[in-house]
Design a protein around this motif. Structure first.
Motif, PDB file in Angstrom:
ATOM      1  N   UNK A 121       0.817  -1.219   0.000  1.00  0.00           N
ATOM      2  CA  UNK A 121       0.000   0.000   0.000  1.00  0.00           C
ATOM      3  C   UNK A 121       0.852   1.271   0.000  1.00  0.00           C
ATOM      4  N   UNK A 122       2.081   1.160   0.420  1.00  0.00           N
ATOM      5  CA  UNK A 122       2.917   2.362   0.453  1.00  0.00           C
ATOM      6  C   UNK A 122       3.602   2.624  -0.872  1.00  0.00           C
ATOM      7  N   UNK A 123       3.459   1.692  -1.829  1.00  0.00           N
ATOM      8  CA  UNK A 123       4.223   1.870  -3.065  1.00  0.00           C
ATOM      9  C   UNK A 123       3.458   1.514  -4.333  1.00  0.00           C
ATOM     10  N   UNK A 124       2.662   0.478  -4.295  1.00  0.00           N
ATOM     11  CA  UNK A 124       2.143  -0.066  -5.550  1.00  0.00           C
ATOM     12  C   UNK A 124       0.634  -0.011  -5.680  1.00  0.00           C
ATOM     13  N   UNK A 125      -0.048  -0.131  -4.571  1.00  0.00           N
ATOM     14  CA  UNK A 125      -1.510  -0.132  -4.621  1.00  0.00           C
ATOM     15  C   UNK A 125      -2.016   0.810  -3.534  1.00  0.00           C
ATOM     16  N   UNK A 126      -3.324   1.026  -3.510  1.00  0.00           N
ATOM     17  CA  UNK A 126      -3.892   1.945  -2.529  1.00  0.00           C
ATOM     18  C   UNK A 126      -4.531   1.258  -1.329  1.00  0.00           C
ATOM     19  N   UNK A 127      -5.229   0.175  -1.608  1.00  0.00           N
ATOM     20  CA  UNK A 127      -6.007  -0.457  -0.541  1.00  0.00           C
ATOM     21  C   UNK A 127      -5.881  -1.974  -0.588  1.00  0.00           C
ATOM     22  N   UNK A 128      -5.779  -2.571   0.561  1.00  0.00           N
ATOM     23  CA  UNK A 128      -5.838  -4.029   0.587  1.00  0.00           C
ATOM     24  C   UNK A 128      -6.360  -4.505   1.929  1.00  0.00           C
ATOM     25  N   UNK A 129      -6.573  -5.808   2.008  1.00  0.00           N
ATOM     26  CA  UNK A 129      -7.061  -6.423   3.239  1.00  0.00           C
ATOM     27  C   UNK A 129      -6.075  -7.472   3.703  1.00  0.00           C
ATOM     28  N   UNK A 130      -5.938  -7.602   5.019  1.00  0.00           N
ATOM     29  CA  UNK A 130      -5.131  -8.649   5.631  1.00  0.00           C
ATOM     30  C   UNK A 130      -6.049  -9.479   6.518  1.00  0.00           C
ATOM     31  N   UNK A 131      -6.096 -10.782   6.269  1.00  0.00           N
ATOM     32  CA  UNK A 131      -7.065 -11.635   6.950  1.00  0.00           C
ATOM     33  C   UNK A 131      -6.374 -12.908   7.455  1.00  0.00           C
TER      34      UNK A 131
END
Lengths: 345, 345
Positions: A121-131
């Motif tokens: 999220x700090x470099x390549x994408x904006x949003x993600x989930x960790x599950x």
């Protein structure tokens, strides 16, 4: 090599949600969990595999709900669990329309997922989930004995937590406005340190704490050496989940190297159950344990300002039951995630 | 969401090394593998778990050797395999003094590890390793039947490859000078696309190709739609590993959506064994298959200039044997990695 990685721009934990079982509901953190299972912890499913999958699905759905986002807003889901082939994640999250990356870190999975999520999220994408998740019935059957067998538990044995935790991460500051979760300070990941797997020669599948503690000590010693910070610079060092046995070993190992963490150390496995009132021997464990403790209690304390700067050290015992039956050992690993209150939000 | 991620600075595949078994040695690519096992594919070990671990250790040691690097030069090892709890990676790589991140992507693991390695090396770290493996004896025992049982194989069944592949990635251009591997063009990762897990309802543990093909089609359709490129812009689209059954389904599924990949499509499972001379039914599969085909043959073709621009689509069947016995289905996933010749090196 293996240095602290500073997250180059703020990555916010936009929301988190927890699903837990009856034993966890009856523990000290019971009131903080978002979703509690039915009386038999089946979550309405007819197999434990379906149950654990359903718990992951519920956790991520709720976390998305809190974040006021939909699955299609996610650019990645990073997930794992203790079931063979990470069945809880692979089956539980297949209904979400989002890219999926499967992880295996045993009980360190929550930390591994947060660590990688923060990097992405700090470099390549904006949003993600960790599950991540674990279930007492599925894990005990797979790693030790089916519960029906009624095997006596060793004093060093930890109790696999029935729990699932989901975290939504974003680097978009505007996301914070919509999220119903982010009233108060915003938990922000500022640094991570990837763990090294270490084999301390432990062969006892009923003593996970001893297998993981050396890895946790290694990660913390590396962190404090490189950062030149002190344990007293932090409100909390949360390990998860070493339990009673492993926590003592960790504090001894770090103290022997001149690092006294005892005043700020806290272990997820020790606080999820009542040490005296619940018969859980050395405490809780499992991918779900550190996830739900972090999400339900620690992030809440960050949001209310009680904690502003902490280290989450997710510990995993990379144990394969077949290898144990062959007389093999249990490598351990510990990934570190530094979480602070974002001062700008 | 889920878009193509352009790697912001060049990440080079500095070296790669392969370990393979007897069946693979006797196949069309036999001469290209770096290390071949003993006659019984035990690699001198007394359990299959130790064997597969040893294969990962050998592969990474050799890849580091080719790259003129040591384990302590690595800032991360990203690895996974098909064994429960990723035992091949967790036990095989514990002796390396480097941070470790465990992955589970079934047969897509090589692609998942390369994808994440490229993302990390382009932003947060300089060097890492991507490692994966499978072994016919350990995988067949775990997912279907022990080999000693002698069960008849279905025509759609794929043969789990005995193989391990290790890749060293770097973003440091000076590393290329020292590496003995990088004479010729340098394979460079320029784009990645994270796969979505898809459940097409397949329940047959002997038809992995059918379970994975819809995911591969989804990933390729998303890639070509977003990029506005054509299959003819690439020298090769390498899927791994769909085998005969899955490859046909993939070409049919993409053709039905107006995307004809047949002229450049190649599947690792189809080229690792001789279709007529070796009795391997629908072809090869396993985490090791796509890893060794990519490392031994395709990267070689990039280095010699035969291939300058290709897509590697690693496909995985996220199958849990217990869930299959419960009548469950098999989700599939496919991660895409675009590899080009670096024009600047």
């Amino acid at each position: 090599m293996g240095s602290i990685i500073r997250i180059p721009k703020p990555v916010y934990i936009l929301s988190a949600a927890t699903v837990a079982g009856q034993h966890e509901k009856n523990g000290p953190l019971g009131e903080y969990f978002d979703i509690i299972g039915d009386k038999d912890d089946t979550f309405g499913c007819d197999t434990w595999e379906k149950t654990e999958s359903e718990m992951q699905r519920l956790a991520l759905s709720r976390a998305l709900n809190y974040a006021a986002l939909r699955d299609t807003d996610l650019e990645a889901i990073l997930a794992g669990d203790l079931l063979n082939q990470c069945a809880g994640s692979c089956y539980g999250l297949v209904s979400f329309d989002a890219p999926f990356l499967g992880l295996f870190g045993a009980c360190s999975t929550a930390a591994e997922a947060l660590l990688l999520s923060a990097l992405l999220c700090s470099a390549h994408i904006n949003r993600c989930a960790a599950v991540s998740s674990s279930h007492n019935a599925s894990a005990e059957r797979q790693f030790r004995y089916p519960l029906e067998y009624g095997g006596q538990r060793a004093p060093t044995a930890q109790w696999t937590v029935t729990g699932a935790g989901a975290f939504i991460l974003t680097s978009i500051q505007d996301d914070l406005i919509k999220s119903s979760y982010s009233k108060g300070a915003v938990p922000t990941i500022s640094e991570v340190l990837i763990g090294k797997s270490l084999d301390a020669g432990i062969k006892d599948a009923n003593n996970m704490g001893a297998a993981m503690a050396p890895a946790a000590a290694d990660t913390l010693l590396r962190y404090f050496k490189e950062s030149s910070l002190l344990p007293s610079d932090f409100d909390m060092i949360l390990t998860g989940d070493l339990g009673f046995e492993g926590s003592n070993i960790l504090c001894d190992l770090t103290a022997a190297k001149g690092l006294d963490i005892s005043s700020v150390h806290c272990d997820g496995g020790l606080i999820i159950y009542d040490r005296t009132g619940q018969d859980k021997h050395a405490g809780g464990s499992g991918c779900g344990c550190s996830a739900v403790v972090l999400a339900a209690q620690v992030l809440r304390a960050i949001r209310t300002g009680q904690i502003t700067n902490m280290l989450f050290v997710g510990t995993g015992a990379l144990m394969n039951p077949t290898v144990i039956q062959q007389g093999g050992t249990i490598p351990g690993i510990a990934h570190l995630v530094r979480i602070t209150s974002d001062p700008t939000s």
